[in-house]
Motif scaffolding. Structure first.
Motif, PDB file in Angstrom:
ATOM      1  N   ARG A 176      30.343 -55.197 -36.376  1.00  0.00           N
ATOM      2  CA  ARG A 176      31.335 -56.178 -36.785  1.00  0.00           C
ATOM      3  C   ARG A 176      32.727 -55.719 -36.351  1.00  0.00           C
ATOM      4  O   ARG A 176      33.115 -54.573 -36.570  1.00  0.00           O
ATOM      5  N   ILE A 177      33.484 -56.646 -35.749  1.00  0.00           N
ATOM      6  CA  ILE A 177      34.842 -56.357 -35.299  1.00  0.00           C
ATOM      7  C   ILE A 177      35.824 -57.037 -36.243  1.00  0.00           C
ATOM      8  O   ILE A 177      35.744 -58.248 -36.467  1.00  0.00           O
ATOM      9  N   LEU A 186      35.701 -59.804 -26.737  1.00  0.00           N
ATOM     10  CA  LEU A 186      35.775 -58.648 -27.632  1.00  0.00           C
ATOM     11  C   LEU A 186      34.400 -58.016 -27.836  1.00  0.00           C
ATOM     12  O   LEU A 186      34.267 -56.787 -27.850  1.00  0.00           O
ATOM     13  N   LYS A 187      33.374 -58.836 -27.977  1.00  0.00           N
ATOM     14  CA  LYS A 187      32.020 -58.301 -28.145  1.00  0.00           C
ATOM     15  C   LYS A 187      31.554 -57.566 -26.897  1.00  0.00           C
ATOM     16  O   LYS A 187      30.901 -56.513 -26.975  1.00  0.00           O
ATOM     17  N   GLN A 188      31.904 -58.104 -25.725  1.00  0.00           N
ATOM     18  CA  GLN A 188      31.525 -57.449 -24.479  1.00  0.00           C
ATOM     19  C   GLN A 188      32.242 -56.112 -24.327  1.00  0.00           C
ATOM     20  O   GLN A 188      31.646 -55.116 -23.892  1.00  0.00           O
ATOM     21  N   ALA A 244      30.716 -52.238 -24.158  1.00  0.00           N
ATOM     22  CA  ALA A 244      31.079 -51.324 -23.067  1.00  0.00           C
ATOM     23  C   ALA A 244      31.747 -50.057 -23.585  1.00  0.00           C
ATOM     24  O   ALA A 244      31.845 -49.067 -22.858  1.00  0.00           O
ATOM     25  N   SER A 245      32.213 -50.088 -24.831  1.00  0.00           N
ATOM     26  CA  SER A 245      32.912 -48.923 -25.395  1.00  0.00           C
ATOM     27  C   SER A 245      31.957 -47.887 -25.974  1.00  0.00           C
ATOM     28  O   SER A 245      32.395 -46.841 -26.462  1.00  0.00           O
ATOM     29  N   VAL A 246      30.654 -48.174 -25.930  1.00  0.00           N
ATOM     30  CA  VAL A 246      29.650 -47.323 -26.585  1.00  0.00           C
ATOM     31  C   VAL A 246      29.718 -45.874 -26.093  1.00  0.00           C
ATOM     32  O   VAL A 246      29.786 -45.608 -24.888  1.00  0.00           O
ATOM     33  N   LEU A 268      37.440 -48.715 -27.691  1.00  0.00           N
ATOM     34  CA  LEU A 268      37.679 -50.157 -27.667  1.00  0.00           C
ATOM     35  C   LEU A 268      39.171 -50.458 -27.710  1.00  0.00           C
ATOM     36  O   LEU A 268      39.657 -51.337 -26.984  1.00  0.00           O
ATOM     37  N   ALA A 269      39.906 -49.735 -28.542  1.00  0.00           N
ATOM     38  CA  ALA A 269      41.350 -49.941 -28.627  1.00  0.00           C
ATOM     39  C   ALA A 269      42.027 -49.644 -27.286  1.00  0.00           C
ATOM     40  O   ALA A 269      42.948 -50.342 -26.866  1.00  0.00           O
TER      41      ALA A 269
END
Length: 209
Positions: free
Chosen positions: A30-31, A61-63, A67-69, A79-80
């Motif tokens: 959840r973002i 944002l979900k994509q 990709a930030s994993v 992600l930031a």
């Protein structure tokens, strides 16, 4: 106050100028956009990412989150960083938004492989990582070129170098389009014969031009 993203309708994103982009908080998958006002927070985030509406904002944002994993888990700091880099690119339309997201994702992957290369042991492992790192770096360069072409409407600049001007001549700095026109009095007459006829005519007129 932390406000979670909600998707009620496809609402256009309005412009908020250069105001600070809100931070994001990850809770599992959840973002949450951290802003006192949920609607304003979404608008500010959408502006930063070049999202035209809520659907585009939530999707991109979900994509980016996926990709930030790091170590099979979305990373909040990563992600930031990606959001900040996209804001710096300043996407102007949906195509630029998608391309910018790909660019920051490729950059993150590039730096991951650069880190792996630093810790790689043995020539085979180093060569494998180096090949992947090279492909990613070339992909990023190609993406930059694609973005520049898109923003320039596909036009390629023409550069003139080593310009030489003889005495009595003049030079024009700028875009010049030149067309040559050739007029021959008698199309059946060779050019050297035409010149002779012209010389004879001048001689008969006393050399007057």
């Amino acid at each position: 106050m932390t406000t979670a993203m909600t998707r009620n309708s496809t609402t256009p994103i309005v412009s908020y100028g250069s105001r600070t982009t809100p931070k994001v908080k990850l809770t599992g998958q959840r973002i949450a956009i951290q802003h006192p006002d949920a609607e304003t927070g979404e608008h500010l985030m959408g502006e930063a990412l070049g999202a035209v509406d809520q659907d585009a904002l939530h999707g991109i944002l979900k994509q980016l989150m996926k990709a930030s994993v790091i170590l099979q888990k979305p990373d909040e700091d990563n992600l930031a960083f990606m959001i900040s880099m996209m804001k710096g690119i300043t996407p102007r339309d949906s195509l630029e938004t998608m391309l910018a997201a790909q660019m920051v994702s490729v950059h993150v992957a590039t730096m991951r492989f650069a880190c792996r290369l630093a810790f790689a042991e043995g020539t085979p492992q180093q060569e494998g990582i180096s090949r992947t790192l090279t492909r990613l770096a070339r992909t990023f360069a190609a993406q930059m070129e694609a973005l520049n072409r898109h923003r320039g409407n596909g036009e390629r600049p023409i550069t003139v170098q080593n310009l030489s001007v003889q005495d009595g001549g003049s030079a024009i700095v700028g875009n010049v389009t030149q067309q040559a026109h050739l007029t021959v009095a008698d199309t059946d007459m060779p050019m050297h014969e035409g010149q002779r006829e012209h010389d004879r005519a001048n001689a008969s007129n006393g050399g007057a031009a």
